[in-house]
Design a protein around this motif. Structure first.
Motif, PDB file in Angstrom:
ATOM      1  N   ALA A 216       0.836  -1.200   0.000  1.00 20.98           N
ATOM      2  CA  ALA A 216       0.000   0.000   0.000  1.00 20.98           C
ATOM      3  C   ALA A 216       0.873   1.253   0.000  1.00 20.98           C
ATOM      4  CB  ALA A 216      -0.935  -0.005   1.201  1.00 20.98           C
ATOM      5  N   LEU A 217       1.955   1.208   0.759  1.00 15.15           N
ATOM      6  CA  LEU A 217       2.866   2.351   0.814  1.00 15.15           C
ATOM      7  C   LEU A 217       3.544   2.580  -0.537  1.00 15.15           C
ATOM      8  CD1 LEU A 217       4.054   4.524   2.622  1.00 15.15           C
ATOM      9  CD2 LEU A 217       5.855   2.909   3.251  1.00 15.15           C
ATOM     10  N   ILE A 218       3.938   1.516  -1.211  1.00 13.33           N
ATOM     11  CA  ILE A 218       4.564   1.638  -2.533  1.00 13.33           C
ATOM     12  C   ILE A 218       3.590   2.255  -3.528  1.00 13.33           C
ATOM     13  CG2 ILE A 218       5.404   0.294  -4.511  1.00 13.33           C
ATOM     14  CD1 ILE A 218       6.746  -1.581  -2.414  1.00 13.33           C
ATOM     15  N   LEU A 219       2.336   1.804  -3.524  1.00 10.17           N
ATOM     16  CA  LEU A 219       1.327   2.383  -4.413  1.00 10.17           C
ATOM     17  C   LEU A 219       1.123   3.860  -4.119  1.00 10.17           C
ATOM     18  CD1 LEU A 219      -1.358  -0.457  -4.522  1.00 10.17           C
ATOM     19  CD2 LEU A 219       0.132   0.276  -6.376  1.00 10.17           C
ATOM     20  N   PHE A 220       1.083   4.198  -2.840  1.00 10.66           N
ATOM     21  CA  PHE A 220       0.917   5.592  -2.428  1.00 10.66           C
ATOM     22  C   PHE A 220       2.102   6.435  -2.889  1.00 10.66           C
ATOM     23  CE2 PHE A 220       1.032   8.943   0.877  1.00 10.66           C
ATOM     24  CZ  PHE A 220      -0.216   9.514   0.622  1.00 10.66           C
ATOM     25  N   MET A 221       3.309   5.909  -2.731  1.00 15.07           N
ATOM     26  CA  MET A 221       4.514   6.634  -3.157  1.00 15.07           C
ATOM     27  C   MET A 221       4.538   6.819  -4.679  1.00 15.07           C
ATOM     28  SD  MET A 221       6.129   7.425  -0.433  1.00 15.07           S
ATOM     29  CE  MET A 221       7.844   7.694  -0.759  1.00 15.07           C
TER      30      MET A 221
END
Length: 140
Positions: free
Chosen positions: A109-114
């Motif tokens: 989720a963090l990678i997608l957000f970044m």
């Protein structure tokens, strides 16, 4: 996709030597049942000694039969304590698996957000609003 999901489980099982530990436990369980069967007069068969050991480690304890010799009682105590340790190992393996799974989901989720943040100028108003809402959620 299925391989991706089972990978954390395989990693945890391998790192904790779960199957080796389980195999040793089962070997000890059957060995203790056999020794108890051979030394206790109350068991008419190996199957009844296995049933006794099962009752013992699951703490069901119907009380149908009990060990009466010192050796039988000693083995019963050792098997009980050993089984408590095995239950702890199984529980910790399950907890570790779920922790890794949750951490992996958080990282994805963090990678997608970044990725969205890197493309900020290209995003639509709806996508920018979505990012803003996620940031508000993270702060609270």
């Amino acid at each position: 996709m299925k391989k991706q999901r089972s990978k954390p489980l395989r990693i945890v099982l391998k790192q904790t030597h779960f199957f080796e530990t389980l195999a040793i436990y089962l070997l000890v369980f059957f060995l203790f049942a056999f020794v108890i069967y051979r030394h206790e007069t109350v068991f008419e068969s190996y199957g009844s000694a296995l049933w006794y050991c099962f009752e013992l480690v699951t703490t069901i304890g119907f009380g149908e039969v009990v060990a009466v010799t010192r050796l039988g009682r000693l083995l019963s105590i050792l098997l009980s304590v050993y089984s408590i340790g095995m239950i702890a190992i199984i529980t910790s393996t399950v907890v570790t698996y779920h922790q890794i799974k949750i951490k992996t989901q958080e990282n994805e989720a963090l990678i997608l957000f970044m990725d969205k943040l890197e493309r900020l100028p290209e995003l639509s108003k709806e996508e920018l609003k979505e990012i803003s809402e996620k940031i508000k959620q993270l702060r609270s």
